[in-house]
Write an enzyme that holds these catalytic residues in place. Structure first.
Site, PDB file in Angstrom:
ATOM      1  N   ASP A   1      32.465  31.845  42.879  1.00  0.00           N
ATOM      2  CA  ASP A   1      33.039  33.181  42.776  1.00  0.00           C
ATOM      3  C   ASP A   1      32.141  34.091  41.934  1.00  0.00           C
ATOM      4  O   ASP A   1      31.648  33.693  40.876  1.00  0.00           O
ATOM      5  CB  ASP A   1      34.413  33.043  42.093  1.00  0.00           C
ATOM      6  CG  ASP A   1      35.230  34.310  42.127  1.00  0.00           C
ATOM      7  OD1 ASP A   1      35.594  34.750  43.230  1.00  0.00           O
ATOM      8  OD2 ASP A   1      35.508  34.867  41.044  1.00  0.00           O
TER       9      ASP A   1
ATOM     10  N   GLU B   1      29.177  33.538  46.493  1.00  0.00           N
ATOM     11  CA  GLU B   1      29.781  34.849  46.751  1.00  0.00           C
ATOM     12  C   GLU B   1      28.953  35.829  45.941  1.00  0.00           C
ATOM     13  O   GLU B   1      29.156  35.993  44.752  1.00  0.00           O
ATOM     14  CB  GLU B   1      31.242  34.918  46.296  1.00  0.00           C
ATOM     15  CG  GLU B   1      31.862  36.241  46.734  1.00  0.00           C
ATOM     16  CD  GLU B   1      32.856  36.875  45.763  1.00  0.00           C
ATOM     17  OE1 GLU B   1      33.635  37.724  46.198  1.00  0.00           O
ATOM     18  OE2 GLU B   1      32.842  36.551  44.567  1.00  0.00           O
TER      19      GLU B   1
END
Ligand code: GLC
Length: 560
Positions: free
Chosen positions: A217, A285
């Site tokens: 993330d 990401e």
């Protein structure tokens, strides 16, 4: 008029590139909304376990699970209080262990979400840092600073939170702490060795649990520019994604991923006899200004894949798509990483709704648009994506053709960004509504009870049950596409494609000699020579006398 005929540059030798992930179809499960095993209205690990056979039959290779860790859920689990524990609302570590084993038994790999940019404000480290007060060494694991102004009443710099408002919150003792997202998500200080050690240990914990990889993330956010300099712009959200910011895409992040790559290598079969040979992967990401900068994250000694957000943001337009496809393939070629493709995820309006609206409105929409048009284009776009070389991501429910729920009442919304004016991400609840499994029932088979976000009353016919066996359904389209992708010798492997001449608004390419894909992105039917034997099409196409009529917004696959 035909589009300019140009063959893509020659493919690099594919023989040297191996790894299950290079052409994998990876299905994103959003645990809150996939399946509810205990009937409390919230999805859970038990629910996911019960639906693993569905995923195997769908034909995907791996499952990526959004966070299920212990969390106060200030940002739907992307605020982690304990990285080694499962939130009770999702289950227990035993459930996670069972899920991983059962998935492997069905030949599905499991990728978990890792959230290293920030923790929850309830994380033990942050709580202790708060308690110990200014000057405590524990505060150095986060970004605590005195404020500016006469009495420190102003934030330390001008950074804004991605969710809107200042990126700083003042504590009761007068210091401020940095949070690029919600105030409940304080950013770690990645210059601190304890933070680096802790995350390598967390990686090992989950690798020991048997996971096959990590979706990382905000991978572009961990390192901040030295001195946390002001940006000096009043419109920072516009700069995001277009520029390297002092808090995003700093070159220092790459050292971290090199060290993580080494941890994963420790788990390679050659070093651990008896462990079945399974490569583990890191997926970034990383929102960066260009595909070239995205490629930095997947250099051979760093991560393995990075989400292709440039592709996600591309309109349903042949010329635009071709430009992005070429740029994506070209950017990954020098680093030897596979290209990835993605149309939807838990942060953006579902593509069936994006394509139902006029282009240029962004990825956070509140208007349903022309639903039939959106679905037709979504089906065509999915078939195009699944024909491209590399790895593809499917977000739960897109295989059902689900639209975004654009009319959720404000009082049921939970996205923290919605509650902070100017946040760019305010409408993410619409793609997070629990998915329908059965034609009827209190939550269309999501669980025995209700669902944490209300489902539209029209979702029965979109359920798995209703679509199964209907050859015209989107679910059967995905099933057929994934079966062909697994079995056709020219679709899986390989890293390049060759463009064929095609009318304006139409894409046509071959993958090796035996497979051709044609996609009509225009609103009118187009006739062209049939490239071969029709394998699959997103709407009904007619082939006669060696010619094919591709209806508006239609993709077709051909065996040559
Ligand atoms: C990522 C997640 C998003 C989350 C944010 C903060 O972008 O995909 O859902 O809100 O990071 O963790």
């Amino acid at each position: 008029m035909t589009q300019h005929l140009a063959a893509a540059p020659a493919a690099p030798t594919t023989g040297t590139h191996t790894g299950w992930w290079r052409d994998a179809v990876i299905y994103q499960v959003y645990p809150r909304s996939f399946a509810d095993g205990n009937g409390d209205g919230m999805g859970d690990l038990e629910g996911i376990r019960s639906r693993l056979p569905y995923l195997r039959d769908l034909g995907v290779d791996a499952v990526w699970l959004s966070p299920f860790y212990a969390s106060p859920q200030a940002d739907a689990g992307y605020d982690v209080a304990d990285y080694r524990a499962i939130d009770p609302m999702f289950g227990t570590l035993l459930d996670a262990d069972a899920l991983i084993r059962e998935a492997h038994a069905l030949d599905l790999r499991v990728i978990v979400d890792l959230v290293p940019n920030h923790s929850s404000d309830r994380h033990e480290w942050f709580q202790r840092a708060l308690k110990e007060g200014p000057g405590s060494p524990l505060r150095e694991r986060y970004h605590f600073r005195p404020g500016k102004g006469e009495s420190g009443e102003l934030p330390p710099n001008d950074w804004e939170s991605i969710f809107g408002g200042p990126a700083w919150t003042r504590t009761a003792d007068g210091e401020w702490y940095l949070h690029l997202f919600a105030p409940e998500q304080p950013d770690f200080n990645w210059e601190h060795p304890a933070v680096r050690d802790e995350f390598r240990s967390i990686l090992r914990f989950w690798l020991d649990m048997g996971v096959d990889g990590f979706r990382v993330d905000v991978a572009h956010g961990l390192v901040k520019a030295e001195g946390l300099p002001d940006i000096g712009s009043h419109d920072q959200l516009k700069l995001l994604g277009n520029d390297v910011m002092p808090f995003f895409d700093q070159d220092g992040v790459h050292e971290i991923y090199r060290s993580w790559n080494q941890v994963l290598t420790e788990y390679s079969p050659s070093l651990r006899p008896g462990v079945p040979p399974r490569d583990r992967i890191l997926v970034a990401e990383a929102w960066t200004p260009t595909v070239e900068r995205t490629a930095n994250y997947v250099r051979p000694d760093e991560m393995h894949q990075a989400f292709n957000f440039q592709y996600l943001g591309t309109h349903w337009d042949a010329a635009e798509l071709r430009t992005v496809i070429d740029a994506s393939l070209a950017a990954m070629r020098p680093v030897g990483a596979p290209t990835t493709w993605v149309l939807s995820n838990h942060d953006v309006t579902r593509h069936a709704t994006r394509f139902a609206n006029p282009p240029g409105l962004g990825t956070q929409l509140r208007t349903p648009g022309d639903r039939a048009l959106g679905l037709r284009r979504a089906r065509a776009a999915s078939l195009l994506m699944l024909a491209l070389p590399g790895s593809a991501y499917v977000y739960q429910g897109e295989e059902l053709g689900l639209p975004d729920v654009t009319d959720l009442p404000d009082e049921v919304r939970q996205d923290p960004s919605f509650f902070r004016a100017t946040g760019q991400d305010g409408y993410r609840d619409g793609c997070r509504v629990p998915i329908p499994w059965t034609e009827t029932g209190p939550s269309y088979g999501f669980g025995a009870g209700g669902s944490w976000l209300p489902q539209p009353t029209t979702w029965g016919p979109l359920s798995v049950e209703s679509q199964t066996g209907d050859p015209h359904s989107t679910l059967e389209l995905y099933r057929s596409a994934l079966t062909i992708r697994r079995t056709h010798p020219d679709l899986g492997a390989g890293e390049s494609l060759t463009w064929l001449p095609s009318p304006d608004g139409v894409l046509a390419f071959t993958r090796h000699p035996g497979f051709t894909c044609t996609a009509n992105t225009t609103g009118a039917p187009v006739s062209l020579p049939a490239p071969g034997r029709l394998l699959l099409a997103s709407t009904e196409v007619t082939v006669a006398g060696g010619m094919v009529t591709l209806p508006a917004d239609t993709t077709a696959w051909w065996a040559v």
